[in-house]
Write a protein that holds these residues in place. Structure first.
Motif, mmCIF file in Angstrom:
data_model
loop_
_atom_site.group_PDB
_atom_site.id
_atom_site.type_symbol
_atom_site.label_atom_id
_atom_site.label_comp_id
_atom_site.label_asym_id
_atom_site.label_seq_id
_atom_site.Cartn_x
_atom_site.Cartn_y
_atom_site.Cartn_z
ATOM 1 N N VAL A 17 86.966 -0.050 -2.112
ATOM 2 C CA VAL A 17 86.941 1.396 -2.330
ATOM 3 C C VAL A 17 88.362 1.928 -2.276
ATOM 4 C CG1 VAL A 17 86.153 3.590 -1.376
ATOM 5 C CG2 VAL A 17 84.644 1.614 -1.334
ATOM 6 N N ARG A 18 88.661 2.853 -3.180
ATOM 7 C CA ARG A 18 89.968 3.509 -3.195
ATOM 8 C C ARG A 18 89.758 5.010 -2.967
ATOM 9 N NH1 ARG A 18 93.701 2.879 -8.356
ATOM 10 N NH2 ARG A 18 91.842 1.727 -8.816
ATOM 11 N N PRO A 19 90.454 5.582 -1.973
ATOM 12 C CA PRO A 19 90.343 7.034 -1.769
ATOM 13 C C PRO A 19 91.098 7.781 -2.873
ATOM 14 C CG PRO A 19 91.868 6.082 -0.182
ATOM 15 C CD PRO A 19 91.295 4.944 -0.979
ATOM 16 N N LEU A 20 90.549 8.908 -3.274
ATOM 17 C CA LEU A 20 91.171 9.756 -4.292
ATOM 18 C C LEU A 20 91.540 11.098 -3.673
ATOM 19 C CD1 LEU A 20 88.627 9.141 -7.190
ATOM 20 C CD2 LEU A 20 90.837 8.026 -6.868
ATOM 21 N N ASP A 21 92.344 11.864 -4.366
ATOM 22 C CA ASP A 21 92.650 13.220 -3.924
ATOM 23 C C ASP A 21 91.364 14.038 -3.896
ATOM 24 O OD1 ASP A 21 95.324 12.553 -3.801
ATOM 25 O OD2 ASP A 21 95.791 13.343 -5.790
ATOM 26 N N GLY A 23 89.203 14.189 -1.386
ATOM 27 C CA GLY A 23 88.173 13.649 -0.519
ATOM 28 C C GLY A 23 87.116 12.807 -1.202
ATOM 29 N N GLU A 24 87.343 12.442 -2.459
ATOM 30 C CA GLU A 24 86.381 11.589 -3.161
ATOM 31 C C GLU A 24 86.875 10.147 -3.143
ATOM 32 O OE1 GLU A 24 83.933 14.132 -6.254
ATOM 33 O OE2 GLU A 24 85.948 13.695 -6.976
ATOM 34 N N TYR A 25 85.998 9.249 -3.579
ATOM 35 C CA TYR A 25 86.296 7.816 -3.570
ATOM 36 C C TYR A 25 85.891 7.192 -4.894
ATOM 37 C CZ TYR A 25 86.547 8.739 1.393
ATOM 38 O OH TYR A 25 86.887 9.266 2.611
ATOM 39 N N ARG A 26 86.539 6.072 -5.221
ATOM 40 C CA ARG A 26 86.199 5.330 -6.437
ATOM 41 C C ARG A 26 86.048 3.860 -6.076
ATOM 42 N NH1 ARG A 26 89.006 7.273 -10.998
ATOM 43 N NH2 ARG A 26 87.029 8.179 -11.543
ATOM 44 N N GLY A 27 84.989 3.249 -6.578
ATOM 45 C CA GLY A 27 84.785 1.821 -6.397
ATOM 46 C C GLY A 27 85.665 1.037 -7.356
ATOM 47 N N VAL A 28 86.200 -0.078 -6.870
ATOM 48 C CA VAL A 28 87.101 -0.918 -7.655
ATOM 49 C C VAL A 28 86.685 -2.372 -7.472
ATOM 50 C CG1 VAL A 28 89.510 -1.628 -7.972
ATOM 51 C CG2 VAL A 28 88.992 0.714 -7.304
ATOM 52 N N VAL A 29 86.760 -3.146 -8.558
ATOM 53 C CA VAL A 29 86.468 -4.574 -8.501
ATOM 54 C C VAL A 29 87.677 -5.339 -9.012
ATOM 55 C CG1 VAL A 29 85.008 -6.444 -9.374
ATOM 56 C CG2 VAL A 29 83.998 -4.217 -8.840
ATOM 57 N N SER A 30 88.117 -6.295 -8.210
ATOM 58 C CA SER A 30 89.177 -7.203 -8.618
ATOM 59 C C SER A 30 88.520 -8.531 -8.965
ATOM 60 C CB SER A 30 90.172 -7.386 -7.470
ATOM 61 O OG SER A 30 91.091 -8.418 -7.778
ATOM 62 N N LEU A 31 88.706 -8.984 -10.201
ATOM 63 C CA LEU A 31 88.128 -10.245 -10.651
ATOM 64 C C LEU A 31 89.241 -11.273 -10.775
ATOM 65 C CD1 LEU A 31 85.569 -11.717 -11.665
ATOM 66 C CD2 LEU A 31 86.289 -11.085 -13.971
ATOM 67 N N ALA A 32 89.126 -12.353 -10.012
ATOM 68 C CA ALA A 32 90.136 -13.412 -10.046
ATOM 69 C C ALA A 32 89.513 -14.666 -10.648
ATOM 70 C CB ALA A 32 90.646 -13.704 -8.643
ATOM 71 N N GLU A 47 83.427 4.080 -13.227
ATOM 72 C CA GLU A 47 83.782 5.295 -13.966
ATOM 73 C C GLU A 47 83.633 6.561 -13.132
ATOM 74 O OE1 GLU A 47 82.205 5.719 -17.898
ATOM 75 O OE2 GLU A 47 82.350 3.562 -18.262
ATOM 76 N N ALA A 48 82.540 6.661 -12.385
ATOM 77 C CA ALA A 48 82.258 7.884 -11.625
ATOM 78 C C ALA A 48 82.934 7.842 -10.259
ATOM 79 C CB ALA A 48 80.752 8.043 -11.445
ATOM 80 N N THR A 49 83.227 9.023 -9.734
ATOM 81 C CA THR A 49 83.719 9.122 -8.364
ATOM 82 C C THR A 49 82.532 9.370 -7.440
ATOM 83 O OG1 THR A 49 84.116 11.496 -8.582
ATOM 84 C CG2 THR A 49 85.960 10.029 -9.093
#
Length: 73
Positions: A17-21, A23-32, A47-49
């Motif tokens: 999870v990455r915090p956004l300005d 007070g919202e958050y965005r999910g992130v996936v790192s694929l290795a 796409e959505a917060t």
């Protein structure tokens, strides 16, 4: 909040999870992709917060499952 990791063959998807300005958050996936000496990384964002970290992590986990489900060997 703890990252969640899923593996399929040579691929490892890490949902976080990455915090956004505002007070919202965005999910992130790192694929290795681990091919021995070479490690490829690709970043995908939900796409959505979300209003909470928990909700954003659930969205990231769902995205990680979709990404790994589309991988063919």
């Amino acid at each position: 909040m703890e990252d969640v990791t899923y593996t399929k063959g040579l691929y490892t998807a890490t949902a976080t999870v990455r915090p956004l300005d505002g007070g919202e958050y965005r999910g992130v996936v790192s694929l290795a992709r681990d091919e021995g000496e070479e490690l490829e990384n690709t970043i995908y964002e939900v796409e959505a917060t979300s209003a909470s970290e928990e909700e954003a992590l659930e969205e990231a986990k769902a995205l990680a499952h979709r990404i790994l489900g589309e991988i063919e060997f």
